[in-house]
Design a protein around this motif. Structure first.
Motif, PDB file in Angstrom:
ATOM      1  N   ARG A 291      25.910  13.026 -41.152  1.00 42.10           N
ATOM      2  CA  ARG A 291      26.669  12.506 -40.017  1.00 42.10           C
ATOM      3  C   ARG A 291      26.843  13.605 -38.978  1.00 42.10           C
ATOM      4  N   GLN A 292      26.071  13.500 -37.908  1.00 45.28           N
ATOM      5  CA  GLN A 292      26.130  14.437 -36.793  1.00 45.28           C
ATOM      6  C   GLN A 292      26.038  15.891 -37.272  1.00 45.28           C
ATOM      7  N   GLN A 293      25.065  16.151 -38.120  1.00 43.66           N
ATOM      8  CA  GLN A 293      24.875  17.493 -38.656  1.00 43.66           C
ATOM      9  C   GLN A 293      23.923  18.300 -37.776  1.00 43.66           C
ATOM     10  N   PRO A 294      24.094  19.609 -37.712  1.00 39.86           N
ATOM     11  CA  PRO A 294      23.123  20.457 -37.021  1.00 39.86           C
ATOM     12  C   PRO A 294      21.751  20.275 -37.667  1.00 39.86           C
ATOM     13  N   LEU A 295      20.735  20.316 -36.858  1.00 40.35           N
ATOM     14  CA  LEU A 295      19.382  20.095 -37.362  1.00 40.35           C
ATOM     15  C   LEU A 295      19.015  21.098 -38.442  1.00 40.35           C
ATOM     16  N   SER A 296      19.452  22.343 -38.301  1.00 38.97           N
ATOM     17  CA  SER A 296      19.072  23.373 -39.258  1.00 38.97           C
ATOM     18  C   SER A 296      19.570  23.047 -40.664  1.00 38.97           C
ATOM     19  N   ARG A 297      20.699  22.349 -40.765  1.00 38.86           N
ATOM     20  CA  ARG A 297      21.232  21.995 -42.069  1.00 38.86           C
ATOM     21  C   ARG A 297      20.317  20.969 -42.761  1.00 38.86           C
ATOM     22  N   ILE A 298      19.844  20.004 -42.011  1.00 44.69           N
ATOM     23  CA  ILE A 298      18.941  19.004 -42.571  1.00 44.69           C
ATOM     24  C   ILE A 298      17.626  19.648 -42.999  1.00 44.69           C
ATOM     25  N   LEU A 299      17.106  20.527 -42.153  1.00 48.51           N
ATOM     26  CA  LEU A 299      15.855  21.205 -42.484  1.00 48.51           C
ATOM     27  C   LEU A 299      16.034  22.093 -43.718  1.00 48.51           C
ATOM     28  N   LYS A 300      17.205  22.696 -43.837  1.00 51.62           N
ATOM     29  CA  LYS A 300      17.467  23.558 -44.993  1.00 51.62           C
ATOM     30  C   LYS A 300      17.461  22.743 -46.286  1.00 51.62           C
ATOM     31  N   LEU A 301      18.042  21.544 -46.231  1.00 51.61           N
ATOM     32  CA  LEU A 301      18.051  20.689 -47.413  1.00 51.61           C
ATOM     33  C   LEU A 301      16.618  20.301 -47.800  1.00 51.61           C
ATOM     34  N   ILE A 302      15.802  19.988 -46.806  1.00 49.04           N
ATOM     35  CA  ILE A 302      14.408  19.633 -47.094  1.00 49.04           C
ATOM     36  C   ILE A 302      13.680  20.822 -47.699  1.00 49.04           C
ATOM     37  N   GLU A 303      13.924  22.017 -47.153  1.00 50.25           N
ATOM     38  CA  GLU A 303      13.270  23.213 -47.698  1.00 50.25           C
ATOM     39  C   GLU A 303      13.680  23.468 -49.142  1.00 50.25           C
ATOM     40  N   ASN A 304      14.960  23.252 -49.455  1.00 53.06           N
ATOM     41  CA  ASN A 304      15.435  23.495 -50.813  1.00 53.06           C
ATOM     42  C   ASN A 304      15.012  22.405 -51.786  1.00 53.06           C
TER      43      ASN A 304
END
Length: 324
Positions: A291-304
């Motif tokens: 919910r309205q998260q910074p893009l880097s947080r989403i990308l970090k989850l995908i990387e992990n």
């Protein structure tokens, strides 16, 4: 809310969350982390808040007033007849031109493209509200005429709150399909390049019709998937409508969603473009709710949760590559 450092979360938990296999406690742990401030610097990525644009259209009626005053007694019969003939000619001429201009203005199509990374809210001339996801392309008339209210979602995603009018059905056209409603709320997703079109009904009732197909009636809580390549309905199922409409409130929800579709959502929501380096595997499926998260947080989850890596560039371009 409890502050959770990313380093405190076992990578295996993130992988299970992304795969949809974690426990309720683990899911809450990850989503608590997602709700907290992003600890990573974002010098090159900026989240854009929703844009609400009101587009009002209308027409102004024109009235022709012609006055004639004849006071000549001589040849009164002939002159009066000629004056009436001229008056009728003028009225016919101006009324005809006025009608033609009105029809041309009514039939004139407006095409609007929502800004990349932003949502746009439009109010049509009949009072219908249309919310467009970033980059969506939408066509509509300046004023509705005839026996229907017809618009076109050329590409992208839109949520419709249709103004009720039982005398004038509202019709949405998209990729040779037609959705017919009287007054209702529904979501339509027709991403360019994607083989499938999705319609999700949240309120009311709609009928869906593909080219050469019979009408299919949808009830609230149902989602219809249409295969554009095969020109046939693939499925009609009961769904959580928030999954399909969450984007209108800044919620991105993925449930075993292919990375290719996730990237399309991120493109529309954040106004970024992705570029492949080498041959990274984008066929993996991931789960997550943001919910309205910074893009880097989403990308970090995908990387992990995968072997994918992201390199954010200054021009809102993101390079995707496979981890060594």
């Amino acid at each position: 809310m409890v502050v959770i450092d990313m380093t405190d979360i076992n990578p295996d938990v993130l992988q299970r969350y992304a795969a949809g296999n974690c426990t309720a406690e683990e899911r809450q742990l990850v989503e608590d982390w997602l709700e907290n401030d992003d600890p990573l610097p974002e010098s090159h990525t900026q989240y854009d808040t929703s844009l609400k644009r009101e587009i009002w259209t209308g027409l102004t009626d024109k009235e022709l007033k012609t006055r004639s005053n004849f006071g000549i007694r001589t040849y009164i019969t002939i002159i009066s007849a000629a004056a009436i003939l001229v008056l009728l000619s003028l009225v016919f001429f101006f009324n005809t031109n006025s009608t033609q201009n009105l029809m041309q203005e009514e039939l004139q199509q407006q095409t609007y493209i929502a800004p990349a990374g932003k949502t746009a809210t439009m109010k049509l001339s009949d009072g219908t509200i249309v919310q467009l996801a970033g980059g969506s392309k939408f066509s509509y008339p300046a004023h509705f005429s005839g026996q229907t209210r017809t618009v076109t979602l050329i590409s992208g995603e839109a949520f419709f709150k249709v103004k009720h009018d039982k005398k004038l059905p509202f019709i949405v056209q998209s990729s040779e399909t037609q959705i017919k409603v009287l007054g209702t709320r529904f979501n339509l997703s027709n991403i360019a390049g994607r083989a499938k079109l999705a319609v999700t009904l949240t309120e009311g009732r709609i009928s869906f019709k593909g080219k050469g197909e019979q009408e299919t009636i949808l009830k609230p809580g149902q989602q219809l998937i249409f295969n554009k390549k095969l020109n046939k309905i693939q499925s009609v199922t009961e769904v959580d409508t928030l999954y399909a409409t969450g984007w209108t409130a800044g919620l991105l929800w993925f449930n075993q969603t292919p990375v290719t579709e996730i990237l399309e959502k991120l493109d529309a929501s954040y106004g970024v473009t992705f570029e492949l380096k080498g041959h990274p595997d984008l066929n993996i499926h991931l789960t997550g709710k943001f919910r309205q998260q910074p893009l880097s947080r989403i990308l970090k989850l995908i990387e992990n949760s995968s072997d994918l890596r992201f390199d954010q560039q200054p021009d809102k371009k993101i390079i995707i590559y496979k981890a060594n």
